[in-house]
Enzyme design. Structure first.
Site, PDB file in Angstrom:
ATOM      1  N   ALA A  58       0.835  -1.205   0.000  1.00  0.00           N
ATOM      2  CA  ALA A  58       0.000   0.000   0.000  1.00  0.00           C
ATOM      3  C   ALA A  58       0.872   1.260   0.000  1.00  0.00           C
ATOM      4  O   ALA A  58       0.704   2.142  -0.835  1.00  0.00           O
ATOM      5  CB  ALA A  58      -0.935  -0.015   1.203  1.00  0.00           C
ATOM      6  N   GLY A  59       1.804   1.337   0.945  1.00  0.00           N
ATOM      7  CA  GLY A  59       2.622   2.538   1.083  1.00  0.00           C
ATOM      8  C   GLY A  59       3.572   2.746  -0.083  1.00  0.00           C
ATOM      9  O   GLY A  59       3.697   3.857  -0.609  1.00  0.00           O
ATOM     10  N   SER A 298       1.538 -21.197   2.910  1.00  0.00           N
ATOM     11  CA  SER A 298       0.437 -20.660   2.101  1.00  0.00           C
ATOM     12  C   SER A 298      -0.760 -21.595   2.103  1.00  0.00           C
ATOM     13  O   SER A 298      -0.622 -22.809   1.988  1.00  0.00           O
ATOM     14  CB  SER A 298       0.881 -20.491   0.655  1.00  0.00           C
ATOM     15  OG  SER A 298      -0.254 -20.267  -0.155  1.00  0.00           O
ATOM     16  N   ARG A 345     -10.804 -19.321   6.097  1.00  0.00           N
ATOM     17  CA  ARG A 345      -9.767 -19.494   7.107  1.00  0.00           C
ATOM     18  C   ARG A 345     -10.297 -19.642   8.523  1.00  0.00           C
ATOM     19  O   ARG A 345      -9.772 -20.433   9.298  1.00  0.00           O
ATOM     20  CB  ARG A 345      -8.842 -18.276   7.059  1.00  0.00           C
ATOM     21  CG  ARG A 345      -8.052 -18.234   5.791  1.00  0.00           C
ATOM     22  CD  ARG A 345      -7.261 -16.965   5.675  1.00  0.00           C
ATOM     23  NE  ARG A 345      -6.391 -17.070   4.510  1.00  0.00           N
ATOM     24  CZ  ARG A 345      -5.546 -16.135   4.115  1.00  0.00           C
ATOM     25  NH1 ARG A 345      -5.453 -15.007   4.790  1.00  0.00           N
ATOM     26  NH2 ARG A 345      -4.786 -16.315   3.063  1.00  0.00           N
ATOM     27  N   GLU A 453      -3.589  -2.832   5.011  1.00  0.00           N
ATOM     28  CA  GLU A 453      -4.029  -3.533   6.216  1.00  0.00           C
ATOM     29  C   GLU A 453      -4.283  -2.557   7.371  1.00  0.00           C
ATOM     30  O   GLU A 453      -5.042  -2.853   8.291  1.00  0.00           O
ATOM     31  CB  GLU A 453      -2.977  -4.581   6.624  1.00  0.00           C
ATOM     32  CG  GLU A 453      -3.448  -5.512   7.739  1.00  0.00           C
ATOM     33  CD  GLU A 453      -2.424  -6.581   8.121  1.00  0.00           C
ATOM     34  OE1 GLU A 453      -1.411  -6.713   7.418  1.00  0.00           O
ATOM     35  OE2 GLU A 453      -2.655  -7.281   9.125  1.00  0.00           O
ATOM     36  N   ARG A 463     -10.905 -11.980   6.190  1.00  0.00           N
ATOM     37  CA  ARG A 463     -10.370 -11.722   4.861  1.00  0.00           C
ATOM     38  C   ARG A 463     -10.190 -13.025   4.097  1.00  0.00           C
ATOM     39  O   ARG A 463      -9.706 -14.007   4.656  1.00  0.00           O
ATOM     40  CB  ARG A 463      -9.013 -11.016   4.972  1.00  0.00           C
ATOM     41  CG  ARG A 463      -8.377 -10.736   3.621  1.00  0.00           C
ATOM     42  CD  ARG A 463      -7.081  -9.970   3.767  1.00  0.00           C
ATOM     43  NE  ARG A 463      -6.037 -10.722   4.452  1.00  0.00           N
ATOM     44  CZ  ARG A 463      -5.344 -11.728   3.903  1.00  0.00           C
ATOM     45  NH1 ARG A 463      -5.580 -12.117   2.671  1.00  0.00           N
ATOM     46  NH2 ARG A 463      -4.417 -12.349   4.605  1.00  0.00           N
ATOM     47  N   LEU A 469      -3.091  -8.723  -0.767  1.00  0.00           N
ATOM     48  CA  LEU A 469      -2.224  -8.115  -1.776  1.00  0.00           C
ATOM     49  C   LEU A 469      -3.067  -7.251  -2.701  1.00  0.00           C
ATOM     50  O   LEU A 469      -2.682  -6.150  -3.076  1.00  0.00           O
ATOM     51  CB  LEU A 469      -1.504  -9.206  -2.576  1.00  0.00           C
ATOM     52  CG  LEU A 469      -0.647 -10.175  -1.751  1.00  0.00           C
ATOM     53  CD1 LEU A 469       0.099 -11.144  -2.668  1.00  0.00           C
ATOM     54  CD2 LEU A 469       0.352  -9.431  -0.902  1.00  0.00           C
TER      55      LEU A 469
END
Lengths: 666, 260
Positions: A58-59, A298, A345, A453, A463, A469
């Site tokens: 994001a940043g 993963s 999840r 996030e 999520r 991502l």
């Protein structure tokens, strides 16, 4: 302490709402907002300074994009390079509604899956926009040279991921986050080269500067020299990630922290839904007491791996290869026949916990404290078995798909997952809560924006895989650069803020005072020992399953621990140095307060939804039971002052484009 | 899994800051689980030092999953270390104590290379690597300007090779291992990653000249094809990326767009 019921821990404030999303049919909201937003003339952009904290997806993407747009960008990170932000560790992939697989995917389906996966606790306008821009992210990354997995025909490959029934996930072996982050880092490096972005690595934000109600700067500590400095700008963007390390053990990097966000909270920014934490089902189990972090495998592994535990407790210590098929319980396939091992999840995690609680877990027995305070020995692991996949696809095909994950597992555990089933257990992974933002990603403090996030908006209470991502890059590349203009259009007329303005001096002084206070305690306990204790309180009482009594106990324990910290912590060295102990101590101060807020939020939300499971609110089958009548809102918390009670502002959730349903994966 | 524990002697480089002289200090540590990672062992050392009122050892680390590239310590003379094994190289955070045996004496030092000055103890300044990437290690594609992802098909073979080079984590072990402190493997990995993809072609010649120019300017040494770099690379960046770099560099000298 007199407080005995949940209501004693907080106050109720006024309702809030998002005022930026235009009232249009959902597929027209974003284009309408883009058109209505005020613009900044390219010639004026270089006169405006945007401070961005964080260099992750994001940043980093925001800094690169705003630099390209011509703004003067100051970009900060605590690591030694922008390339190391923890987005780099994301393995599985990134979702996008490309429908390259011709399997009924669309923007609307990605939107629908994300809202449903989030258990109807996200804001639908934000989620729809996320799905809308998802396809552009893939285009952008490919153009940057991100080496996504390809088919022999030269086109991009896709895989499916938990919680959905289409193949929309793009990936780069098991290192998708790394490749996307390096793409953003390269775009950022290009802007550093062009002179539009100035980097400040090894700088930690320790305070927000608010002048006349607007975010106008930050105070940082240079982690090499200890210098406490103020930086002034026209807007501040926080892209500082999640707060999973409040649990001490998580899949976050060691340095991940919530100080920047929490400092903003203390300056008036609302913190939304802190209790929505995601426990990831497929992590490597804890090996012992000096464990420093947990490693995720993963969840793409769940595409081919089958999860099971022995049916009989006496089999739990046997070599799993010796346990015959009929004595194995493939419990996810049994309970959820249509989704099987690919359930979301939260469901996969909780089912693993139940099996272990029932005494059917595998691996080493670990000592833990149960909610009643008694010591117990429990095997915390379930099998993730690739024998069937290796039989069906061959070892080479399995290795091509998951080789690096298998290597990682072998490296950490010393066991070979090709010949013996992996052992996995859930671990804290992602935090859906974060600073409250409107449709423009602006917090309630004008000029303070929050991306990735660090904000709360897109994932609701849970999520879906491969969506972090997507959200980080959506915010950084496509959303923020189109919304922040609306604010910056007026910024040229803001009064200049000088370094000796009282608000700046006050913020700098507050940072220095806290550093002095930490160094002055000179007690006997290490910072990490406090952090571990905080983590075990959080995990025990506010982890996969939460109860009213336990949460109130946790709040009490956290308060006592914080008290002891300020009496007895040992912070070695001085400020004017590379002092890692001091860094960790400062972060822990904010984790104490955040941990308490997290428990208060969990306590007030007497329903189960997504990653927040209240034992008192479940169906007869033990599934999470939402209470839409009473809790169909975002819980945004306002700081109540030192020692004061936090104030709850509810943002009612309105679903127009989607029908509210009880989530079912059976 | 094992219940074994180790008693060890650690010889650790202590250096207060960039300009102060450093020296090796010896510490004893006991009861280290063989399931611990090397960095967890150092955590325990630091807990012990703190309780004794001594300054803990500074070292860089972050993800502890072998991917961020932040950790990097020379262990018994080998960047990232291997313990007593001959296993393929790994990052320091992925080295586990089961690779050591009870009673081992372990020497722990920072990366030693002029372009990576020591900040404190085992932490070094690797910002020179960022500067190499800033000198052209990218594709110039502004946000929003990208064509449809399937506009260019890329052969799987090339995409896979590009990926192999792109897995570099920028840890700097290659530089620490090289007698010349050359950053050639790091630079070549980026040249190869972008040079193999159609998106990287327009800037290919300019990129290699600028990046090598910056590499040399920052004080990294030349490459003599010794291969020490690839031998310690935790991501197995192939040595032939350097051949690719050399080919691209020579080719760029004959191309007009290589000038700037």
């Amino acid at each position: 302490m007199a407080a005995k019921k949940p209501e004693d821990f907080f106050r109720i404030g006024a309702e809030i709402s998002d005022k930026k999303a235009p009232d249009k049919p959902i597929d027209q909201v974003w284009q309408t907002r883009q058109f209505e937003a005020h613009l900044v003339n390219p010639a004026n952009r270089r006169k405006l300074t945007v401070i961005i904290v964080g260099t992750g997806l994001a940043g980093g993407a925001a800094a690169a994009s705003l630099g390209e747009a011509g703004y003067n960008v100051l970009n900060f990170c605590y690591q030694d390079s922008a390339r190391r932000a923890h987005s780099i560790a994301a393995q599985g992939g990134i979702n996008a509604a490309k429908n390259y697989r011709n399997d009924n995917d669309s923007v609307h389906r990605l939107f629908y899956d994300t809202v449903k996966g989030g258990d109807y606790r996200s804001r639908e306008t934000n989620v729809y926009r996320l799905a809308e821009v998802s396809a552009s992210i893939i285009d952008q990354c490919v153009a940057q040279g991100v080496p996504f997995a390809r088919e022999y025909g030269g086109l991009l490959d896709n895989r499916s991921f938990g919680g959905v029934q289409v193949q929309r996930t793009f990936y780069a072996r098991g290192q998708t986050g790394q490749q996307l982050l390096i793409g953003a880092y390269q775009a950022l490096s290009r802007q550093v080269d062009a002179g539009t972005v100035k980097m400040f690595p090894r700088h930690e934000m320790l305070e927000l500067i608010v002048v006349d109600g607007r975010a106008r700067g930050i105070v940082t500590r240079d982690m090499v020299t200890g210098a406490v400095e103020s930086h002034i700008g026209d807007a501040v963007v926080l892209a500082t990630g999640g707060y999973g390390n409040v649990f001490f053990l998580s899949t976050n990097a060691m340095g991940c922290n919530n100080t920047a966000n929490f400092r903003a909270y203390r300056k008036g920014a609302y913190f939304a839904n802190p209790c929505y934490t995601q426990i990831h089902p497929t992590c490597i189990p804890v090996h012992g007491t000096n464990q420093s972090k947990l490693t995720l495998m993963s969840e793409s592994l769940r595409n081919d791996g089958r999860i099971w535990v022995p049916k009989k407790a006496e089999d739990c210590t046997k070599d799993p290869r010796q346990i015959p098929e009929e004595d194995r319980d493939y419990y996810l396939e049994r309970i959820y026949p249509s989704f099987g091992n690919l359930v979301p999840r939260d469901i996969a995690s909780r089912q693993a916990k139940y099996r272990c609680d029932e005494g059917l877990g595998v691996g080493p027995a670990v000592t833990e404290i149960d909610p009643d305070g008694n010591e117990r020995q429990v095997r915390r692991g379930v099998y993730l078995d690739f024998a069937e996949a290796i039989g069906r696809l061959g070892k080479d095909a399995v290795s091509a798909k998951y080789g690096n994950l298998f290597d990682m597992y072998a490296q950490i555990t010393g066991e070979d997952p090709y010949s013996t089933p992996m052992r996995i257990y859930p671990a804290v992974h992602y935090t859906m809560g974060g600073l409250w933002v409107d449709y423009d990603l602006s917090s309630n403090i004008p000029g303070l924006y929050v991306c990735g996030e660090a904000n709360f908006s897109d994932h609701g209470a849970n999520r879906l895989g491969a969506s972090a991502l997507m959200q980080g890059l959506a915010d950084g590349y496509f959303v923020l650069p189109n919304t922040i203009n609306d604010y910056l259009a007026d910024a040229l007329s803001f009064p200049k803020v000088s370094q000796d303005a009282p608000e700046v001096v006050e913020a700098v002084t507050a940072v220095k005072d806290q550093i002095d206070k930490l160094l002055a305690v000179d007690g006997e306990r290490t910072v990490d020992s406090f952090h571990k204790e905080l983590g075990s309180i959080m995990w025990e009482y506010c982890g996969m399953e939460r109860r009213e009594e336990g949460l109130m106990t946790a709040i009490q324990k956290i308060r006592e621990l914080r008290e002891e910290f300020w009496q007895n912590v040992k912070v070695t060295g001085v400020n004017e140095d590379f002092n890692q102990t001091l860094e960790r101590a400062g972060r822990l101060v904010d984790f104490f307060d955040l941990g308490e807020l997290l428990c208060i939020d969990a306590l007030h939300r007497r329903e189960s939804c997504g990653g927040h499971f209240r034992a008192e609110s479940q169906t007869e089958d033990g599934e999470a039971l939402r209470d839409d009548k009473n809790f169909l809102y975002v819980g945004a918390w306002e700081y109540g002052g030192e020692g004061g009670k936090p104030i709850l502002h509810k943002e009612p959730l309105v679903y127009k484009a989607i029908e509210l349903k009880q989530r079912s994966y059976k | 899994m094992s219940d074994n524990t180790l008693n060890l002697t650690l010889r650790v480089w202590r250096q207060p800051n960039r300009n102060a002289p450093g020296k090796i200090e010896e510490y004893k540590i006991s009861g280290i689980s063989t399931d611990s990672s090397f960095l967890e062992m150092l955590d325990e050392l630091n807990e012990q030092l703190t309780v004794e009122g001594k300054e803990p050892v500074a070292f860089d680390h972050d993800c502890r999953e072998g991917i961020c590239g932040m950790c990097g310590i020379v262990i018994n003379g080998v960047p990232h270390g291997r313990g007593n094994s001959l296993d393929t190289p790994t990052t320091t955070c992925q080295l586990h104590m089961r690779k050591f045996k009870n009673g081992d004496v372990i020497t722990i030092e920072p990366w030693r290379a002029a372009p990576f000055p020591v900040i404190k103890d085992l932490a070094v300044d690797r910002s020179a690597f960022d500067k190499i990437i800033q000198a052209g290690g990218y594709v110039s594609v502004p946000t929003g300007a990208a064509p449809e992802a399937h506009a260019n098909a890329v052969s799987k073979l090339k995409a896979d090779r590009a990926f192999d080079a792109a897995t570099c984590i920028g840890c700097g072990a290659c530089v620490a291992a090289c007698p010349n402190s050359s950053g050639m493997l790091f630079t070549a990995a980026k040249i190869t990653h972008l040079g193999l993809l159609p998106q990287g072609q327009p800037e290919r010649a300019l990129r290699v000249k600028r990046m090598i120019g910056k590499h040399d300017e920052l004080g990294f040494g030349g490459c003599q094809n010794l291969g020490e770099c690839a031998a310690v690379c935790p991501k197995s960046i192939p040595l032939d990326t350097i051949s690719q770099l050399n080919r691209d560099l020579i080719a760029s000298l004959f191309k007009g767009d290589g000038k700037h």
